[in-house]
Structures are given as structure tokens and as C-alpha cells.
Write a protein that holds these residues in place. Sequence first.
Motif, PDB file in Angstrom:
ATOM      1  N   LEU A  70       7.532  24.965  17.944  1.00 15.32           N
ATOM      2  CA  LEU A  70       7.889  23.837  18.798  1.00 15.32           C
ATOM      3  C   LEU A  70       8.546  22.709  18.011  1.00 15.32           C
ATOM      4  CD1 LEU A  70       4.600  23.664  20.886  1.00 15.32           C
ATOM      5  CD2 LEU A  70       6.766  24.742  21.528  1.00 15.32           C
ATOM      6  N   LEU A  71       8.442  22.776  16.691  1.00 19.80           N
ATOM      7  CA  LEU A  71       8.935  21.700  15.822  1.00 19.80           C
ATOM      8  C   LEU A  71      10.202  22.068  15.060  1.00 19.80           C
ATOM      9  CD1 LEU A  71       5.447  20.724  14.367  1.00 19.80           C
ATOM     10  CD2 LEU A  71       6.683  19.577  16.212  1.00 19.80           C
ATOM     11  N   GLY A  72      10.710  23.276  15.282  1.00 23.49           N
ATOM     12  CA  GLY A  72      11.910  23.703  14.565  1.00 23.49           C
ATOM     13  C   GLY A  72      11.623  24.616  13.393  1.00 23.49           C
ATOM     14  N   GLU A  73      10.409  25.122  13.308  1.00 23.51           N
ATOM     15  CA  GLU A  73       9.982  26.038  12.242  1.00 23.51           C
ATOM     16  C   GLU A  73      10.299  25.464  10.867  1.00 23.51           C
ATOM     17  OE1 GLU A  73      11.229  30.045  13.072  1.00 23.51           O
ATOM     18  OE2 GLU A  73      10.207  30.058  14.993  1.00 23.51           O
ATOM     19  N   GLY A  74      10.992  26.212  10.028  1.00 21.64           N
ATOM     20  CA  GLY A  74      11.240  25.794   8.652  1.00 21.64           C
ATOM     21  C   GLY A  74      12.098  24.561   8.510  1.00 21.64           C
ATOM     22  N   ASP A  75      12.816  24.178   9.560  1.00 16.18           N
ATOM     23  CA  ASP A  75      13.683  23.002   9.501  1.00 16.18           C
ATOM     24  C   ASP A  75      12.930  21.690   9.715  1.00 16.18           C
ATOM     25  OD1 ASP A  75      15.935  24.580   9.037  1.00 16.18           O
ATOM     26  OD2 ASP A  75      16.328  24.807  11.169  1.00 16.18           O
ATOM     27  N   TYR A  76      11.663  21.779  10.130  1.00 12.19           N
ATOM     28  CA  TYR A  76      10.866  20.565  10.365  1.00 12.19           C
ATOM     29  C   TYR A  76      10.803  19.743   9.084  1.00 12.19           C
ATOM     30  CZ  TYR A  76       6.823  17.549  11.045  1.00 12.19           C
ATOM     31  OH  TYR A  76       5.988  16.460  11.110  1.00 12.19           O
ATOM     32  N   ILE A  77      11.087  18.437   9.185  1.00 13.98           N
ATOM     33  CA  ILE A  77      10.990  17.536   8.038  1.00 13.98           C
ATOM     34  C   ILE A  77       9.563  16.989   7.981  1.00 13.98           C
ATOM     35  CG2 ILE A  77      11.827  15.410   6.962  1.00 13.98           C
ATOM     36  CD1 ILE A  77      13.848  17.745   6.954  1.00 13.98           C
ATOM     37  N   LEU A  78       8.900  17.271   6.872  1.00 10.10           N
ATOM     38  CA  LEU A  78       7.516  16.852   6.692  1.00 10.10           C
ATOM     39  C   LEU A  78       7.408  15.339   6.619  1.00 10.10           C
ATOM     40  CD1 LEU A  78       6.668  19.588   4.089  1.00 10.10           C
ATOM     41  CD2 LEU A  78       5.668  19.419   6.373  1.00 10.10           C
ATOM     42  N   GLN A  79       6.317  14.822   7.162  1.00  9.02           N
ATOM     43  CA  GLN A  79       6.039  13.391   7.182  1.00  9.02           C
ATOM     44  C   GLN A  79       4.779  13.111   6.354  1.00  9.02           C
ATOM     45  OE1 GLN A  79       8.275  11.351   8.831  1.00  9.02           O
ATOM     46  NE2 GLN A  79       9.355  13.296   9.058  1.00  9.02           N
ATOM     47  N   ALA A 134       0.810  -1.214   0.000  1.00  9.42           N
ATOM     48  CA  ALA A 134       0.000   0.000   0.000  1.00  9.42           C
ATOM     49  C   ALA A 134       0.841   1.260   0.000  1.00  9.42           C
ATOM     50  CB  ALA A 134      -0.930   0.003   1.214  1.00  9.42           C
ATOM     51  N   GLY A 135       2.160   1.148   0.195  1.00 10.71           N
ATOM     52  CA  GLY A 135       3.027   2.328   0.269  1.00 10.71           C
ATOM     53  C   GLY A 135       3.100   3.070  -1.046  1.00 10.71           C
ATOM     54  N   LYS A 136       3.231   4.369  -0.978  1.00  5.56           N
ATOM     55  CA  LYS A 136       3.340   5.202  -2.176  1.00  5.56           C
ATOM     56  C   LYS A 136       4.776   5.631  -2.365  1.00  5.56           C
ATOM     57  CE  LYS A 136      -0.832   7.548  -3.348  1.00  5.56           C
ATOM     58  NZ  LYS A 136      -1.488   8.806  -3.476  1.00  5.56           N
ATOM     59  N   GLU A 137       5.282   5.438  -3.576  1.00  3.32           N
ATOM     60  CA  GLU A 137       6.636   5.857  -3.897  1.00  3.32           C
ATOM     61  C   GLU A 137       6.613   7.085  -4.812  1.00  3.32           C
ATOM     62  OE1 GLU A 137       9.305   4.585  -2.488  1.00  3.32           O
ATOM     63  OE2 GLU A 137       8.102   3.113  -1.417  1.00  3.32           O
ATOM     64  N   ASP A 138       5.442   7.644  -5.024  1.00  3.35           N
ATOM     65  CA  ASP A 138       5.309   8.720  -6.013  1.00  3.35           C
ATOM     66  C   ASP A 138       5.307  10.107  -5.413  1.00  3.35           C
ATOM     67  OD1 ASP A 138       2.872   8.382  -4.801  1.00  3.35           O
ATOM     68  OD2 ASP A 138       1.695   8.540  -6.641  1.00  3.35           O
ATOM     69  N   GLY A 139       5.651  10.244  -4.150  1.00  2.98           N
ATOM     70  CA  GLY A 139       5.723  11.572  -3.575  1.00  2.98           C
ATOM     71  C   GLY A 139       5.271  11.597  -2.134  1.00  2.98           C
ATOM     72  N   LEU A 140       5.228  12.808  -1.596  1.00  2.00           N
ATOM     73  CA  LEU A 140       4.851  13.034  -0.204  1.00  2.00           C
ATOM     74  C   LEU A 140       3.464  13.675  -0.174  1.00  2.00           C
ATOM     75  CD1 LEU A 140       5.643  13.104   2.817  1.00  2.00           C
ATOM     76  CD2 LEU A 140       6.651  15.352   2.380  1.00  2.00           C
ATOM     77  N   SER A 141       2.493  12.941   0.343  1.00  3.28           N
ATOM     78  CA  SER A 141       1.115  13.431   0.413  1.00  3.28           C
ATOM     79  C   SER A 141       0.909  14.249   1.678  1.00  3.28           C
ATOM     80  CB  SER A 141       0.126  12.270   0.394  1.00  3.28           C
ATOM     81  OG  SER A 141       0.202  11.588  -0.825  1.00  3.28           O
ATOM     82  N   LEU A 142       0.366  15.456   1.504  1.00  2.00           N
ATOM     83  CA  LEU A 142       0.099  16.368   2.613  1.00  2.00           C
ATOM     84  C   LEU A 142      -1.254  17.023   2.433  1.00  2.00           C
ATOM     85  CD1 LEU A 142       3.409  18.448   2.503  1.00  2.00           C
ATOM     86  CD2 LEU A 142       2.940  16.557   4.050  1.00  2.00           C
ATOM     87  N   THR A 143      -1.777  17.559   3.522  1.00  2.48           N
ATOM     88  CA  THR A 143      -2.929  18.448   3.468  1.00  2.48           C
ATOM     89  C   THR A 143      -2.442  19.831   3.881  1.00  2.48           C
ATOM     90  OG1 THR A 143      -4.445  16.661   4.022  1.00  2.48           O
ATOM     91  CG2 THR A 143      -5.246  18.913   4.357  1.00  2.48           C
ATOM     92  N   VAL A 144      -2.768  20.827   3.072  1.00  2.00           N
ATOM     93  CA  VAL A 144      -2.417  22.210   3.382  1.00  2.00           C
ATOM     94  C   VAL A 144      -3.732  22.976   3.520  1.00  2.00           C
ATOM     95  CG1 VAL A 144      -1.276  24.299   2.552  1.00  2.00           C
ATOM     96  CG2 VAL A 144      -0.229  22.070   2.139  1.00  2.00           C
ATOM     97  N   GLU A 145      -3.892  23.664   4.645  1.00  2.00           N
ATOM     98  CA  GLU A 145      -5.116  24.417   4.912  1.00  2.00           C
ATOM     99  C   GLU A 145      -4.782  25.867   5.216  1.00  2.00           C
ATOM    100  OE1 GLU A 145      -7.415  22.510   7.963  1.00  2.00           O
ATOM    101  OE2 GLU A 145      -7.293  20.549   6.996  1.00  2.00           O
ATOM    102  N   PHE A 146      -5.773  26.728   4.990  1.00  2.00           N
ATOM    103  CA  PHE A 146      -5.609  28.163   5.207  1.00  2.00           C
ATOM    104  C   PHE A 146      -6.781  28.701   6.009  1.00  2.00           C
ATOM    105  CE2 PHE A 146      -3.631  27.084   1.176  1.00  2.00           C
ATOM    106  CZ  PHE A 146      -2.347  27.550   1.377  1.00  2.00           C
ATOM    107  N   GLY A 147      -6.519  29.736   6.817  1.00  2.00           N
ATOM    108  CA  GLY A 147      -7.565  30.402   7.569  1.00  2.00           C
ATOM    109  C   GLY A 147      -7.217  31.857   7.793  1.00  2.00           C
TER     110      GLY A 147
END
Length: 103
Positions: free
Chosen positions: A80-89, A2-15
Amino acid sequence: MAGKEDGLSLTVEFGGGAELLFGNVKKHSINLPAGKQWSLRELILWMKENMLKERPELFVQDNTVRPGILVLVNEADWELLGEGDYILQPNDTVLFISTLHGG
């Protein structure tokens, strides 16, 4: 598998009005290109090039979000996560909330 090798899936939201800079859409499902680890800083620059519809100066300043934009990753303040240095999961949710109001 089931793993995806085609990229990093994220949700980006705005408010808080930040969605107005991104075509007035509050929630985006995105897939970043595979082959590397993506930091939050790199996501912001990718968004500037690929998602931002208008007035980049209201979102980005000096390769990060401008002051007055609160950033949460999975409901935690990015400071709390290191700001811009946080590695996305995979499946992270990144929320940008504008606290700026014109007058």
C-alpha cells in the motif's frame, strides 16, 4: 535542538522465523547513515550487507525480499506504500514476517 543529524533511526523487527537469519534477535534499533533519503529497497540491501547472519537466499531475491516474506511499515502492508520505493521516515518500524515453512 533535539533533532538528530547523525542518521535515520528505525526499528526493524522479525517474526515467523525470519529472526533466525538475523542472529535470532527479533527487534533491532538501527541508525542508517545520514546524508540521503533511504528507500525501503535500500534498507533491505543494507540489512543484507550489515545485519544478515546466514542464508541470504532465504531473505533477499533480486534486490528485494523474497516471496513469502510479508513486510509491514508502521503496521501497514508495504504494498500500500509503494513497496521498495517507500521513503523511510524517522522512527518508522519495519516488520518482516516469514510465511515460509519447511517440511
